[in-house]
Scaffold this motif. Structure first.
Motif, PDB file in Angstrom:
ATOM      1  N   THR A  47       1.082  -1.432   0.015  1.00  0.00           N
ATOM      2  CA  THR A  47      -0.584   0.146   0.116  1.00  0.00           C
ATOM      3  C   THR A  47       0.940   1.099   0.159  1.00  0.00           C
ATOM      4  OG1 THR A  47       0.094   0.169   2.294  1.00  0.00           O
ATOM      5  CG2 THR A  47      -2.239  -1.530   1.161  1.00  0.00           C
ATOM      6  N   ASP A  48       0.587   2.447  -0.281  1.00  0.00           N
ATOM      7  CA  ASP A  48       1.015   3.633  -0.168  1.00  0.00           C
ATOM      8  C   ASP A  48       1.093   3.929   1.318  1.00  0.00           C
ATOM      9  OD1 ASP A  48       1.393   3.930  -3.174  1.00  0.00           O
ATOM     10  OD2 ASP A  48      -0.893   4.415  -3.023  1.00  0.00           O
ATOM     11  N   PRO A  49       2.267   4.937   1.377  1.00  0.00           N
ATOM     12  CA  PRO A  49       2.310   5.332   2.867  1.00  0.00           C
ATOM     13  C   PRO A  49       0.856   6.175   3.607  1.00  0.00           C
ATOM     14  CG  PRO A  49       4.755   5.246   1.654  1.00  0.00           C
ATOM     15  CD  PRO A  49       3.128   5.310   0.652  1.00  0.00           C
ATOM     16  N   LEU A  50       0.990   5.692   4.701  1.00  0.00           N
ATOM     17  CA  LEU A  50      -0.540   6.214   5.522  1.00  0.00           C
ATOM     18  C   LEU A  50       0.510   8.112   5.472  1.00  0.00           C
ATOM     19  CD1 LEU A  50      -1.337   3.630   8.683  1.00  0.00           C
ATOM     20  CD2 LEU A  50      -2.679   4.137   5.772  1.00  0.00           C
ATOM     21  N   THR A  51       0.201   8.948   5.650  1.00  0.00           N
ATOM     22  CA  THR A  51      -0.128  10.322   5.967  1.00  0.00           C
ATOM     23  C   THR A  51      -0.028  11.641   7.051  1.00  0.00           C
ATOM     24  OG1 THR A  51      -1.476  11.405   4.114  1.00  0.00           O
ATOM     25  CG2 THR A  51       0.914  10.417   3.251  1.00  0.00           C
ATOM     26  N   THR A  52      -1.390  10.515   7.090  1.00  0.00           N
ATOM     27  CA  THR A  52      -2.570  11.088   8.447  1.00  0.00           C
ATOM     28  C   THR A  52      -2.955  10.279   9.810  1.00  0.00           C
ATOM     29  OG1 THR A  52      -4.377  10.872   7.437  1.00  0.00           O
ATOM     30  CG2 THR A  52      -3.064  13.027   6.561  1.00  0.00           C
ATOM     31  N   LEU A  53      -2.997  10.822  11.016  1.00  0.00           N
ATOM     32  CA  LEU A  53      -3.323   9.945  11.582  1.00  0.00           C
ATOM     33  C   LEU A  53      -4.932   9.560  11.359  1.00  0.00           C
ATOM     34  CD1 LEU A  53      -2.841   8.972  14.421  1.00  0.00           C
ATOM     35  CD2 LEU A  53      -3.937  11.526  15.524  1.00  0.00           C
ATOM     36  N   ALA A  54      -5.279  10.273  11.202  1.00  0.00           N
ATOM     37  CA  ALA A  54      -6.969  10.014  10.709  1.00  0.00           C
ATOM     38  C   ALA A  54      -6.583   8.685   9.451  1.00  0.00           C
ATOM     39  CB  ALA A  54      -7.544  10.860   9.316  1.00  0.00           C
ATOM     40  N   GLU A  55      -5.624   8.346   8.565  1.00  0.00           N
ATOM     41  CA  GLU A  55      -5.321   7.250   7.815  1.00  0.00           C
ATOM     42  C   GLU A  55      -5.180   6.658   8.529  1.00  0.00           C
ATOM     43  OE1 GLU A  55      -3.987   8.690   3.586  1.00  0.00           O
ATOM     44  OE2 GLU A  55      -2.354   8.257   4.861  1.00  0.00           O
ATOM     45  N   ALA A  56      -4.027   6.373  10.080  1.00  0.00           N
ATOM     46  CA  ALA A  56      -3.998   5.664  10.544  1.00  0.00           C
ATOM     47  C   ALA A  56      -5.513   4.812  11.745  1.00  0.00           C
ATOM     48  CB  ALA A  56      -2.845   6.487  11.844  1.00  0.00           C
ATOM     49  N   GLU A  57      -5.809   6.143  11.917  1.00  0.00           N
ATOM     50  CA  GLU A  57      -7.327   5.329  12.692  1.00  0.00           C
ATOM     51  C   GLU A  57      -7.780   4.494  11.306  1.00  0.00           C
ATOM     52  OE1 GLU A  57      -8.337   9.698  13.677  1.00  0.00           O
ATOM     53  OE2 GLU A  57      -7.079   8.980  15.939  1.00  0.00           O
ATOM     54  N   ASP A  58      -7.915   4.700  10.622  1.00  0.00           N
ATOM     55  CA  ASP A  58      -9.140   3.806  10.033  1.00  0.00           C
ATOM     56  C   ASP A  58      -8.392   2.812   9.496  1.00  0.00           C
ATOM     57  OD1 ASP A  58     -11.339   6.075   9.192  1.00  0.00           O
ATOM     58  OD2 ASP A  58      -9.580   7.250   7.139  1.00  0.00           O
ATOM     59  N   LEU A  59      -6.780   2.871   9.929  1.00  0.00           N
ATOM     60  CA  LEU A  59      -6.146   1.284   8.715  1.00  0.00           C
ATOM     61  C   LEU A  59      -6.733   0.364  10.227  1.00  0.00           C
ATOM     62  CD1 LEU A  59      -4.101  -0.370   7.911  1.00  0.00           C
ATOM     63  CD2 LEU A  59      -2.290   0.396   8.804  1.00  0.00           C
ATOM     64  N   VAL A  60      -6.381   1.152  11.557  1.00  0.00           N
ATOM     65  CA  VAL A  60      -7.177   0.233  13.103  1.00  0.00           C
ATOM     66  C   VAL A  60      -8.596  -0.211  12.892  1.00  0.00           C
ATOM     67  CG1 VAL A  60      -7.578   0.326  15.384  1.00  0.00           C
ATOM     68  CG2 VAL A  60      -5.618   1.484  14.943  1.00  0.00           C
ATOM     69  N   ARG A  61      -9.379   0.475  12.741  1.00  0.00           N
ATOM     70  CA  ARG A  61     -10.634  -0.182  11.843  1.00  0.00           C
ATOM     71  C   ARG A  61     -11.038  -0.934  11.242  1.00  0.00           C
ATOM     72  NH1 ARG A  61     -10.923   5.761  12.480  1.00  0.00           N
ATOM     73  NH2 ARG A  61     -12.027   6.502  14.399  1.00  0.00           N
ATOM     74  N   ARG A  62     -10.183  -0.667  10.226  1.00  0.00           N
ATOM     75  CA  ARG A  62      -9.799  -1.579   8.963  1.00  0.00           C
ATOM     76  C   ARG A  62      -9.516  -3.319   9.846  1.00  0.00           C
ATOM     77  NH1 ARG A  62      -7.575   1.374   3.888  1.00  0.00           N
ATOM     78  NH2 ARG A  62      -5.836   1.415   6.598  1.00  0.00           N
ATOM     79  N   PHE A  63      -8.853  -2.925  10.140  1.00  0.00           N
ATOM     80  CA  PHE A  63      -8.259  -4.036  10.795  1.00  0.00           C
ATOM     81  C   PHE A  63      -9.152  -5.319  11.944  1.00  0.00           C
ATOM     82  CE2 PHE A  63      -3.482  -3.092  10.665  1.00  0.00           C
ATOM     83  CZ  PHE A  63      -3.708  -3.615   9.645  1.00  0.00           C
ATOM     84  N   ALA A  64     -10.481  -4.549  12.492  1.00  0.00           N
ATOM     85  CA  ALA A  64     -10.742  -4.515  13.334  1.00  0.00           C
ATOM     86  C   ALA A  64     -12.634  -5.053  12.593  1.00  0.00           C
ATOM     87  CB  ALA A  64     -11.293  -3.429  15.075  1.00  0.00           C
ATOM     88  N   ALA A  65     -12.133  -4.990  11.072  1.00  0.00           N
ATOM     89  CA  ALA A  65     -13.524  -4.913  10.561  1.00  0.00           C
ATOM     90  C   ALA A  65     -13.468  -6.404  10.109  1.00  0.00           C
ATOM     91  CB  ALA A  65     -13.893  -3.996   9.521  1.00  0.00           C
ATOM     92  N   TRP A  66     -12.101  -7.346   9.516  1.00  0.00           N
ATOM     93  CA  TRP A  66     -11.528  -8.330   9.535  1.00  0.00           C
ATOM     94  C   TRP A  66     -12.399  -9.043  10.154  1.00  0.00           C
ATOM     95  CZ3 TRP A  66      -5.507  -8.866   8.761  1.00  0.00           C
ATOM     96  CH2 TRP A  66      -5.185  -7.931   7.597  1.00  0.00           C
ATOM     97  N   ARG A  67     -12.748  -9.021  11.953  1.00  0.00           N
ATOM     98  CA  ARG A  67     -13.491 -10.193  12.262  1.00  0.00           C
ATOM     99  C   ARG A  67     -15.023 -10.003  11.878  1.00  0.00           C
ATOM    100  NH1 ARG A  67     -12.235  -8.253  17.850  1.00  0.00           N
ATOM    101  NH2 ARG A  67     -13.079 -10.534  18.569  1.00  0.00           N
TER     102      ARG A  67
END
Length: 184
Positions: free
Chosen positions: A39-59
């Motif tokens: 993936t392209d590198p993250l640039t903002t804290l909001a993108e990192a928060e979205d990544l946490v939510r995506r990983f949680a949604a895997w379940r």
């Protein structure tokens, strides 16, 4: 199902939370270190928060998975993550992915984490096969996977797209019968 927290001698594999977003931004925002991640590198804290939510949604997905944050037990620092995802229950297979902060590399931490994750996956998910797709230029990741028993099965031509270009990836597989790998 409650989140499966795992312990190793040096790591705690635990659920990622929004409090981990700054550490994930530091890891995933390091473009040179993450050039082969997919993936392209993250640039903002909001993108990192979205990544946490995506990983949680895997379940919750039809083909669920688990993504562990790798917390160093000595100081509580989040140094990376690893996971088992795209679980096909009928075929008893899934994929794996992982990344480690540049400062935590070369210490055997990811090998330690993946051993715990794969032990759990074979025992708790009933897996027969774990797959990995790794960039041909990512020699450390290829060495790690092969050291854990993965076998290169073929090169997937232009299968991935990030950084504005198409990338080939090696397809690797680890079978239940090959686990655990020999201790050399």
């Amino acid at each position: 199902m409650s989140f499966p927290t795992l312990e190793t001698p040096r790591l705690r594999l635990r659920e990622l939370t929004l409090d981990d977003a700054p550490a994930l931004l530091a890891i995933h925002g390091d473009g040179p270190a993450m050039r082969h991640f997919g993936t392209d590198p993250l640039t903002t804290l909001a993108e990192a928060e979205d990544l946490v939510r995506r990983f949680a949604a895997w379940r919750q997905q039809p083909h669920p998975g688990v993504r562990w944050g790798l917390e160093r037990r000595a100081d509580g620092a989040l140094v990376g993550s690893c996971g088992l995802f795209a679980w096909n229950r009928e075929w008893a297979k899934c994929s794996t992915g992982y990344e480690l902060a540049r400062t935590a590399r070369g210490q055997g931490l990811m090998r330690e984490a993946l051993r715990a994750a794969f032990d759990w996956g074979f025992a708790q998910m009933g897996l027969h096969r774990i797959e990995a797709q790794i960039h041909p230029d990512n020699a450390p990741s290829l060495a790690l996977a092969e050291g854990l028993g993965f076998v290169r099965e073929g090169r997937l031509r232009e299968v991935a797209f990030w950084g504005g270009q198409r990338h080939d990836l090696w397809q690797l597989g680890l079978l239940r019968g090959d686990w655990p790998p020999r201790q050399d």
